[in-house]
Design a protein around this motif. Structure first.
Motif, mmCIF file in Angstrom:
data_model
loop_
_atom_site.group_PDB
_atom_site.id
_atom_site.type_symbol
_atom_site.label_atom_id
_atom_site.label_comp_id
_atom_site.label_asym_id
_atom_site.label_seq_id
_atom_site.Cartn_x
_atom_site.Cartn_y
_atom_site.Cartn_z
ATOM 1 N N ALA A 29 0.942 -1.194 0.028
ATOM 2 C CA ALA A 29 0.085 -0.108 -0.063
ATOM 3 C C ALA A 29 1.004 1.430 -0.089
ATOM 4 O O ALA A 29 0.536 2.214 -0.850
ATOM 5 C CB ALA A 29 -1.127 -0.062 1.245
ATOM 6 N N ASN A 33 1.267 4.217 -2.890
ATOM 7 C CA ASN A 33 0.662 5.419 -2.629
ATOM 8 C C ASN A 33 1.960 6.278 -2.916
ATOM 9 O O ASN A 33 1.710 7.603 -3.529
ATOM 10 C CB ASN A 33 0.433 5.803 -1.177
ATOM 11 C CG ASN A 33 -0.840 5.341 -0.648
ATOM 12 O OD1 ASN A 33 -1.685 5.050 -1.491
ATOM 13 N ND2 ASN A 33 -0.959 4.811 0.517
ATOM 14 N N TRP A 93 -6.679 -0.972 -6.450
ATOM 15 C CA TRP A 93 -6.166 0.372 -5.399
ATOM 16 C C TRP A 93 -6.984 1.486 -5.506
ATOM 17 O O TRP A 93 -7.274 2.254 -4.616
ATOM 18 C CB TRP A 93 -5.059 0.588 -6.279
ATOM 19 C CG TRP A 93 -3.790 -0.350 -5.871
ATOM 20 C CD1 TRP A 93 -3.096 -0.900 -7.065
ATOM 21 C CD2 TRP A 93 -3.132 -0.817 -4.706
ATOM 22 N NE1 TRP A 93 -2.134 -1.940 -6.468
ATOM 23 C CE2 TRP A 93 -2.355 -1.734 -5.068
ATOM 24 C CE3 TRP A 93 -3.514 -0.515 -3.251
ATOM 25 C CZ2 TRP A 93 -1.339 -2.302 -4.040
ATOM 26 C CZ3 TRP A 93 -2.970 -1.061 -2.440
ATOM 27 C CH2 TRP A 93 -1.725 -1.788 -2.805
ATOM 28 N N ASP A 98 -9.074 0.506 -0.088
ATOM 29 C CA ASP A 98 -9.282 1.365 1.056
ATOM 30 C C ASP A 98 -10.467 0.948 1.977
ATOM 31 O O ASP A 98 -10.344 0.995 3.099
ATOM 32 C CB ASP A 98 -9.314 2.754 1.013
ATOM 33 C CG ASP A 98 -7.670 3.315 0.437
ATOM 34 O OD1 ASP A 98 -6.812 2.785 1.185
ATOM 35 O OD2 ASP A 98 -7.707 4.273 -0.182
ATOM 36 N N ARG A 101 -9.635 -2.260 3.517
ATOM 37 C CA ARG A 101 -9.133 -2.015 4.809
ATOM 38 C C ARG A 101 -9.802 -1.273 6.137
ATOM 39 O O ARG A 101 -9.736 -1.749 7.287
ATOM 40 C CB ARG A 101 -7.805 -1.135 4.736
ATOM 41 C CG ARG A 101 -6.832 -0.909 5.818
ATOM 42 C CD ARG A 101 -5.592 -0.234 5.486
ATOM 43 N NE ARG A 101 -5.667 0.772 4.435
ATOM 44 C CZ ARG A 101 -4.580 1.378 3.687
ATOM 45 N NH1 ARG A 101 -3.409 1.083 4.580
ATOM 46 N NH2 ARG A 101 -4.736 2.285 2.841
#
Length: 194
Positions: A29, A33, A93, A98, A101
């Protein structure tokens, strides 16, 4: 990450890392990013795959399994790429990772802090399997019934979470069941390691 991961290969646009499973996910991750920050989001993508294997499995075999996961990510959403395959599920992604998560963190919080039964993790995986098989729509009423009954014996905080899960998230279709199951698997592994 140096205490938890070892970079086996880094060259061109490829990277092969071994290490503690939870740190590998965090590292992936972070790489994604930083990649997006560096490229300023100029229609470039990054895909990856992860495999959890036993300590005695040869690294070459682990690399092969992770390579298959990477290929699944590269072919995700009709070749759109920009995805990661981990814990047996490929997610984009762009939003899905997110979302998973965040839901994983909420499962952990409700179980650890509000006394929610861990059985919900197994049940969400079961209902996702039923939804993915698509033979019948029984996963809809099975999950609604289970979550309603579970909410009757929970703390008020856990009850609010279960109702949101039942009334908003799982009404959005089969993909939401798959993402919820991935979050449940992730939470289950983290709780087991604690």
């Amino acid at each position: 990450y140096k205490e938890y991961l070892n970079i086996i290969y880094a060259g061109g646009d490829d990277l092969f890392v071994i290490g503690r499973w939870d740190k590998v996910i965090e590292y992936a991750a972070d790489i994604r990013n930083r990649f997006m920050e560096h490229t300023k989001g100029e229609n470039l993508s990054i895909s990856g795959g992860m495999a959890i294997v036993g300590a005695k499995l040869p690294i070459a075999k682990a690399a092969e399994i992770a390579g298959e996961a990477e290929e699944a990510a590269k072919h995700y959403n009709n070749g759109e790429k920009n995805a990661i395959c981990f814990l047996g599920e490929t997610v984009s992604w762009n939003g899905e990772f997110d979302e998973v998560r965040m839901l994983k963190d909420e499962f952990r919080h409700q179980i650890k802090d509000n006394g929610l039964s861990r059985s919900i993790l197994h049940k969400m995986k079961t209902y996702a399997e039923m939804a993915t098989e698509g033979k019948t729509l029984s996963y809809l009423w099975h999950s609604a019934y289970y979550l309603t009954r579970l909410s009757e014996r929970c703390s008020p905080e856990a009850k609010a979470f279960i109702r949101e899960l039942r009334n908003q998230r799982l009404t959005r279709g089969v993909r939401q069941y798959q993402l919820t199951a991935l979050a449940a698997r992730w939470a289950e592994l983290e709780l087991r390691n604690e």
